[in-house]
Design an enzyme around this catalytic site. Structure first.
Site, PDB file in Angstrom:
ATOM      1  N   PHE A 380       0.802  -1.228   0.000  1.00  0.00           N
ATOM      2  CA  PHE A 380       0.000   0.000   0.000  1.00  0.00           C
ATOM      3  C   PHE A 380       0.833   1.275   0.000  1.00  0.00           C
ATOM      4  O   PHE A 380       0.420   2.290   0.580  1.00  0.00           O
ATOM      5  CB  PHE A 380      -0.976   0.004   1.192  1.00  0.00           C
ATOM      6  N   CYS A 381       1.996   1.250  -0.642  1.00  0.00           N
ATOM      7  CA  CYS A 381       2.884   2.425  -0.670  1.00  0.00           C
ATOM      8  C   CYS A 381       3.148   2.946   0.739  1.00  0.00           C
ATOM      9  O   CYS A 381       3.270   4.153   0.970  1.00  0.00           O
ATOM     10  CB  CYS A 381       2.288   3.531  -1.539  1.00  0.00           C
ATOM     11  N   ALA A 382       3.237   2.015   1.676  1.00  0.00           N
ATOM     12  CA  ALA A 382       3.566   2.338   3.069  1.00  0.00           C
ATOM     13  C   ALA A 382       4.393   1.178   3.615  1.00  0.00           C
ATOM     14  O   ALA A 382       4.050   0.565   4.626  1.00  0.00           O
ATOM     15  CB  ALA A 382       2.298   2.553   3.889  1.00  0.00           C
TER      16      ALA A 382
END
Length: 458
Positions: A380-382
């Protein structure tokens, strides 16, 4: 000058799937097991579907499209009015202060990169490792302190306070970047308290409201933040625009983010053959090029639609859906819901989880292929946050998409379900039922990895 616009019908019920319908609600998708089903769009945290009202407003304006700030013709003047009135609408939606500027960008990522480009020399930036990469990565020309993931809202405030107190150059400019709601867990962050801690130490704070603004009211003055950034495509207006709103001094003191027409007020040749440029001192300074007036108009339309519908009723209904999902997942022993602040922490309609014995990409693929449910899988781009939540070593390699392994193998990734305005009860009920059925009975189809994605084997 004005063009026709859509309006909410006050006679409809307060169910946000009824009075704020979204595009795509009747789309049928094929199932790998045969037949078709109405698509359950449960990936709002990546990109929310457009509100029907937004689409209607865009369609009503499209025949009147003209160049903004660049023509004497009627359509150009009308488009310019529409563009600048949209700026006013967004400012009202965000509760901007009198001297704040609203700059239109392409996205939250673009907004935060713009802010990173204008921070003063010697600025120190403080950011939690829990942030989306859009908040974590833009500060390449600043001294950055990455703060460890807190486990309570109070710990977040205390961690920031200690870090700011420990600065060796307390008189240097400093900036804190924090999310309002996690794009992984959906949990709400103590924005007002973090802003107070930042200001107590002479620092400024920017709020990444990409996941907050679609679900909760955001008031710059009330939260006492210096800037807010968000994206249209998460605010039910997926037409390629974003917003950076807040204090103007750093924006005006810096060179334009992009150099070109629109940002320049006058350009003249010098006697020595060079060029002198006078840059605008308004938001236009950082809006070079022909602006995306349709994207900007769509954001303003979404702001009006959400305001007219009333956040109290929207929040209440969304929390009913959140409770349905959490209660349903709690019935499945193999499911672990990811959380920083605990199971009872307030959150928006964003929930991530893993399933014992399943690779998350395989699980998401089965939800799509066998049940017509669209969710997200990956990191999740995290990446640092998901690694922390899964208890992995910070150096462990994670996967965005399917790993190079068997579909049933556990991997460093998760499944995320997200929803909001326009989500019918049936979609979350189908999701909960599908999770229980997959865990109990397994997938009914075989899957394989193709181009980094887990897909049905055909």
């Amino acid at each position: 000058m004005s063009v026709p616009s859509a309006a909410i019908n006050p006679s409809v019920c307060q169910d946000s799937s009824e009075n704020l319908p979204v595009l795509g609600r009747d789309v049928l998708v094929p199932l790998v097991t045969g037949g078709e089903v109405t698509y359950a769009a449960l990936d709002y945290a990546a990109s929310a579907p457009a509100l029907q009202r937004v689409w209607d407003d865009v369609a009503a304006y499209a025949p009147y499209y003209g160049s903004v700030h660049r023509g004497a013709g009627y359509l150009s003047q009308l488009s310019t009015d529409l563009f600048e009135n949209s700026r006013t609408t967004v400012a009202e939606f965000l509760g901007c202060r009198q001297d704040d500027q609203v700059v239109f960008t392409r996205s939250t990522t673009d907004s935060l990169n713009l802010l990173a480009a204008v921070v003063p020399d010697g600025c120190e930036v403080f950011v939690f490792e829990t942030e989306h990469h859009a908040s974590l990565l833009p500060w390449r020309d600043a001294a950055v302190t990455y703060l460890n993931a807190p486990r309570t809202p109070q710990q977040a405030v205390e961690t920031l306070d200690r870090a700011l107190a420990a600065r060796t150059t307390p008189d240097a400019p400093a900036l804190v970047c924090v999310t309002g709601a996690s794009n992984v867990t959906g949990e709400l962050w103590p924005v007002r308290e973090l802003a107070a801690a930042a200001h107590a130490h002479g620092a400024r704070i920017v709020l990444d409201a990409a996941q907050l603004a679609p679900h909760h009211p955001v008031d710059i003055a009330e939260l006492d933040v210096d800037w807010v950034a968000f994206s249209g495509h998460k605010l039910y207006a997926p037409f390629g625009s974003g917003v950076l709103a807040g204090r103007s001094d750093w924006l005006l003191a810096a060179e334009p983010y992009l150099a070109g027409g629109g940002a320049s007020r006058t350009v003249a040749r010098r006697a020595d053959g060079g060029v002198d440029v006078e840059w605008h001192t308004t938001a236009a300074r950082h809006e070079a090029g022909s602006p995306n007036v349709i994207g900007v108009h769509s954001i303003a339309s979404a702001c009006r639609a959400l305001t007219d519908a009333g956040f109290d009723s929207l929040v209440a209904r969304e929390q009913t859906l959140v409770r349905k999902v959490l209660d349903g997942l709690a019935d499945v022993e193999a499911v672990q819901v990811l959380s920083l602040f605990g199971d009872d922490a307030p959150r928006v309609g964003v929930i991530s989880f893993v399933v014992d014995g399943w690779n998350s990409s395989h699980f998401a693929a089965a939800l799509s292929a066998e049940y017509g449910i669209g969710v997200r899988d990956g990191l999740f781009c995290a990446h640092p946050l998901v690694r922390t939540l899964l208890g992995s070593d910070p150096q462990d390699q994670g996967e965005c998409g399917a790993p190079e392994g068997e579909p049933g193998e556990r991997s460093l990734n998760a499944v995320r379900v997200s929803f909001g305005a326009g989500t019918p009860d049936e979609h979350v009920e189908r999701f909960v039922g599908a999770v229980k059925e997959l865990v109990r009975d397994g997938a009914r189809w075989n899957y394989r990895t193709e181009d980094g994605r887990c897909v049905p084997a055909v």
